[in-house]
Every structure is written in structure tokens, then in C-alpha cells.
Write an enzyme that holds these catalytic residues in place. Structure first.
Site, PDB file in Angstrom:
ATOM      1  N   GLU A  90      -6.072  -8.042   0.021  1.00 50.24           N
ATOM      2  CA  GLU A  90      -6.726  -7.809   1.173  1.00 50.24           C
ATOM      3  C   GLU A  90      -7.944  -7.696   0.841  1.00 50.24           C
ATOM      4  O   GLU A  90      -8.388  -6.802  -0.089  1.00 50.24           O
ATOM      5  CB  GLU A  90      -5.985  -6.621   2.027  1.00 50.24           C
ATOM      6  N   GLU A  93       0.740  -1.144   0.045  1.00 50.40           N
ATOM      7  CA  GLU A  93       0.098  -0.116   0.025  1.00 50.40           C
ATOM      8  C   GLU A  93       0.853   1.109  -0.076  1.00 50.40           C
ATOM      9  O   GLU A  93       0.855   1.977   0.956  1.00 50.40           O
ATOM     10  CB  GLU A  93      -0.998  -0.071   1.301  1.00 50.40           C
TER      11      GLU A  93
END
Ligand code: FCB
Length: 443
Positions: A354, A169
Site C-alpha cells: 500500500e 497491518e
């Protein structure tokens, strides 16, 4: 409550997995790991709920064998874990920590022994403090430091990991941590942000090159996405939602896949970019083999009153919310799967790396019922199945998270796990979602 799907509802070879990260579960005080910027961030009043940190976390460092058994027993195929830079190289550069290297070596072997595919992430946010002292993600040299760390850890485990990605991320590493100040190092500075937005991708590219040099394959990029919707019908809100989409969802993918940054974001960041940024795209755009999408929610975007770029703020939305106060919006996952495939993937495999939710889970009579999680995962796996039916090459789906853990600035309050963790005794209790998964994934 059960899952609405079984393996037969997904293509042959589809990978079901679960994800965690090192600082959130391992217990950073053990095993000779160095100090990280999360330790100092958490030690500063006001940054983290109750000042909690990852010193003990789930004590996975000592309990990893039983935890891997729970992954295997759920019927999962893969485990997405991360390697702590400060555990492997305590000062960030220089002498490696033999205990740290041995630990990840055993962990990877432990997965293979149990038939679990290791999906490694090199960096999930715990920057060694000595590197933070040198400016961390603001310092261009971080790309070389990171490549060196990559060579050290992957020189040890790279021959056995199934897949690897450099940085979890980039948006959180750069924007959330340098512009919003919500995560370590807790800065709120546009110049720091612009630099971190660029250096995080430079480091990504250098790490991919370092892994290729080791002969590794199946290398990807894991980015997070939030569906950005205008808070009202005004042209102003529509434009602000496009800016949010630009710096959140487009910047990193565009850098890696199109070797350019979106103009709508450069309008704000360009004056603050490091010199020569235009010349780095061949490194940033080093070819990858797959793209990973982390997805949780959407945001409604409206104007703020600062008079400064980007001039936007989040507005509370009307949809049902999780314990994170995040709206449940499965269509957003379908949107990103189809959009990434159409605009950026160019045929590359896509993984949901995720997806999951936090709920207020408690153990009663030895059991932990979490129907809201099963419902959430049903809705989001539906979105994945729709995208696959439309031809998107989604190859796997990873649930965040294996077990309740250190949810960063929110401490130990937010429970994302398939497995409940009692943070006093560290006892693990598989939740109803874990049991339902075992049924859904049974061969
Ligand atoms: C993601 C992070 C992960 C966890 C979940 C809830 O952004 O990658 O560490 O915090 O959100």
C-alpha cells in the site's frame, strides 16, 4: 501531468497493482454478511465522522465487474483485495454463508478472466461481532477461530489466488484499536493492547499454517510502517522515537522473522502480556514467502505529560501534508525497503502493498484532476527505484486505493482513489492519475 516512469524503468516481471479492502468498498449490508465490530463502533456517537459506516460503501458487491474492468483498463497486473470474515462466516464461527463464498469465488474468477493476479488478504479489520463479544483480539482463541475461517475461505478460492496474506497491518489491529481507541473496538487499555499485539501474530501464524495445509504457496505478511523521527535534538525525544519505532515498526516483523519481541517495547508491555507468550514463537514465526510494506508518512515524536509508558506524543511536522494531515516523506519508504531487507527479509521478496494519498478531489466537466496524487506517486515510485538500484528485491508496488472509499473513522471524506466515487450516485470517474497510469503502464 504524467508519471515520470514507464514499465521499462522497473525490472522485468515487476508487478503493478492497486489495493482495496472488503468493508471499505463492498457494502456490508448486502449478501447475508454478519454484523461486525465496525458496525457497532460506527453506531456509537463520536467514533466516526457523521457516524458513517460501510453498509453501502461503493456498492462494489454489485458493481465488481465494472470495477475489475477499470483495474484491467488501467493496465494494472494485480489486485490486492480482502475477504470479509463476517461475509464468509456471519457468526464468525460455524455455518458459512454460501452467498459470501460464491461472491469471492466469482470475484477471483473475474480477475483471472481479465488477466489480473489476485492478491488476497484474509482480514482487513471487520471482525464478526459475535467474536468481538467474546473478547475479540484479547481472546487467545481467536487464533483458532481465524485459522478455521482461513480454511473455509481458502478452501474455496485458495487454488486460484496468486498470493495471500493473513492480516492487514497488525499495528492497526492491535495498537491503534486497543491503545489509542481510534478504530474498532475503540479500546484504550494497555492490557488489551498487549494481548492483541500477541494474539494478532499468533493468528497470523495459524493462518499461514492452515493455508500451507491446503497446499497453498506464495504466502506473506503485510505490515504498516511509519518513519519515526525525534521532534527535537534532545536525548529524551531520540529515545521516545525509538520506542515508537519499536511498537510500530519492529514488534511484528521481529516476532515473525526473529521469533522475539523488541526489549524496548517489552519494557512497557511485558507486565500485561498473556501467560505463556514466550512459547508461541514457533507458530508466529512459521515461514512466509514474502513481506509486504504499507507506507504513507512519518511522525515526529516528543514527550507527553502523563508520566506513564510510553510517554510520547505526535508533534506536528513542517513538511507538505495530504488531506489526512500526513506529511509527505518519500525517503521513509526508501528507508523501510532497505531496512526490512537488511534486518528481516533474509532474501525474501518485498512488495509495497500500500502507498498513496488522500486529496480533495472533485469532478468538474466530467473530469477529475488530481495532480498532487501523481506527484506523490512519482516521488514514492522514485524511492522504490532507488531501493531496487541498491539491490533490494522489491517485486511489486500497489497503490492505495483503486477508488475513493470508506476511510474508517474519517468516513467518506478522505479520497484515496485512482477513481473518484460520487457517494450519492455511486458513479465512478477515473481521475487524471488513473489516465496517467494507463499511459505509464502501456506495453
Ligand atoms: C491503511 C489501511 C487502509 C486505508 C489506508 C489509508 O492503513 O490499510 O485500509 O485506510 O491506510
Amino acid at each position: 501531468m504524467t508519471f515520470k516512469f514507464t514499465r521499462a524503468d522497473f525490472p522485468d516481471g515487476f508487478t503493478f497493482g492497486t489495493a482495496t479492502s472488503s468493508y471499505q468498498i463492498e457494502g456490508h449490508a448486502a449478501g447475508g454478511a454478519g454484523q461486525t465490530h465496525w458496525d457497532s463502533f460506527a453506531a456509537t456517537p463520536g467514533n466516526v465522522v457523521r457516524g458513517e459506516n460501510g453498509a453501502l460503501a461503493c456498492d462494489h458487491y454489485h458493481r465488481w465487474e465494472a470495477d475489475l474492468d477499470l483495474i484491467r483498463d488501467a493496465g494494472l497486473d494485480a489486485y490486492r483485495f480482502s475477504t470479509s470474515w463476517a461475509r464468509v462466516v456471519p457468526e464468525g464461527r460455524g455455518q458459512p454463508n454460501a452467498q459470501g463464498l460464491d461472491y469471492y469465488d466469482r470475484l477471483v474468477d473475474g480477475m483471472l478472466e481479465r488477466g489480473i493476479k489476485p492478491f488476497a488478504t484474509l482480514y482487513h479489520w471487520e471482525l464478526p461481532q459475535p467474536l468481538a463479544d467474546l473478547g475479540g483480539w484479547r481472546n487467545r482463541d481467536i487464533a483458532n477461530w481465524f485459522a478455521d475461517f482461513t480454511t473455509v475461505i481458502m478452501g474455496r478460492i485458495g487454488d486460484r489466488v496468486h498470493a495471500a496474506a493473513p492480516i492487514n497491518e497488525p499495528w492497526c489491529v492491535a495498537w491503534l484499536s486497543h491503545f489509542m481507541g481510534h478504530h474498532a473496538p475503540g479500546m484504550r487499555d494497555i492490557r488489551a493492547t498487549a494481548r492483541a499485539m500477541h494474539h494478532v501474530l499468533l493468528a497470523h501464524g495459524r493462518a499461514i499454517q492452515a493455508m500451507r495445509a491446503l497446499g497453498m504457496s506464495n504466502l506473506g505478511a503485510v505490515m504498516n510502517f511509519e518513519y519515526a523521527a525525534p521532534a527535537d535534538d534532545s536525548p529524551q525525544a531520540a529515545r521516545l522515537a525509538r520506542i515508537y519505532d519499536g511498537f510500530y515498526n519492529q514488534w511484528f516483523l521481529s516476532g515473525v522473522r526473529h521469533k522475539r519481541y523488541p526489549q524496548i517495547v517489552l519494557e512497557g508491555l511485558e507486565p500485561h502480556m498473556p501467560a505463556g507468550w514466550q512459547d508461541d514463537f514457533d507458530v508466529i514465526g512459521t515461514p512466509v514467502d514474502w513481506l509486504g510494506i504499507n507506507y504513507y508518512t512519518r511522525k515526529l515524536i516528543g514527550p507527553d505529560d502523563t508520566g506513564l509508558w510510553p510517554g510520547l506524543t505526535e508533534v506536528e511536522g513542517p513538511l507538505p501534508k495530504t488531506a489526512m494531515e500526513w506529511e509527505v516523506y518519500p525517503d521513509g519508504l526508501h528507508h523501510f525497503l532497505t531496512w526490512v531487507n537488511a534486518e528481516y527479509a533474509d532474501g525474501l521478496p518485498i512488495y509495497v502493498t500500500e502507498n498513496g494519498m488522500a486529496s480533495y478531489d472533485t469532478v468538474q466537466g466530467g473530469a477529475c484532476d488530481d495532480p498532487a496524487r501523481i506527484d506523490y506517486l512519482n516521488k514514492h515510485t522514485d524511492a522504490v527505484r532507488r531501493a531496487i538500484a541498491e539491490g533490494v528485491p522489491v517485486k511489486g508496488y500497489f497503490i492505495w486505493s483503486l477508488m475513493d472509499n470508506y476511510e474508517w473513522a474519517l468516513g467518506y471524506d478522505k479520497r484515496f482513489g485512482l477513481i473518484h466515487v460520487d457517494f450519492d450516485t455511486l458513479e465512478r470517474t477515473p481521475k487524471a492519475s488513473w489516465h496517467a497510469l494507463q499511459k505509464a503502464l502501456a506495453p
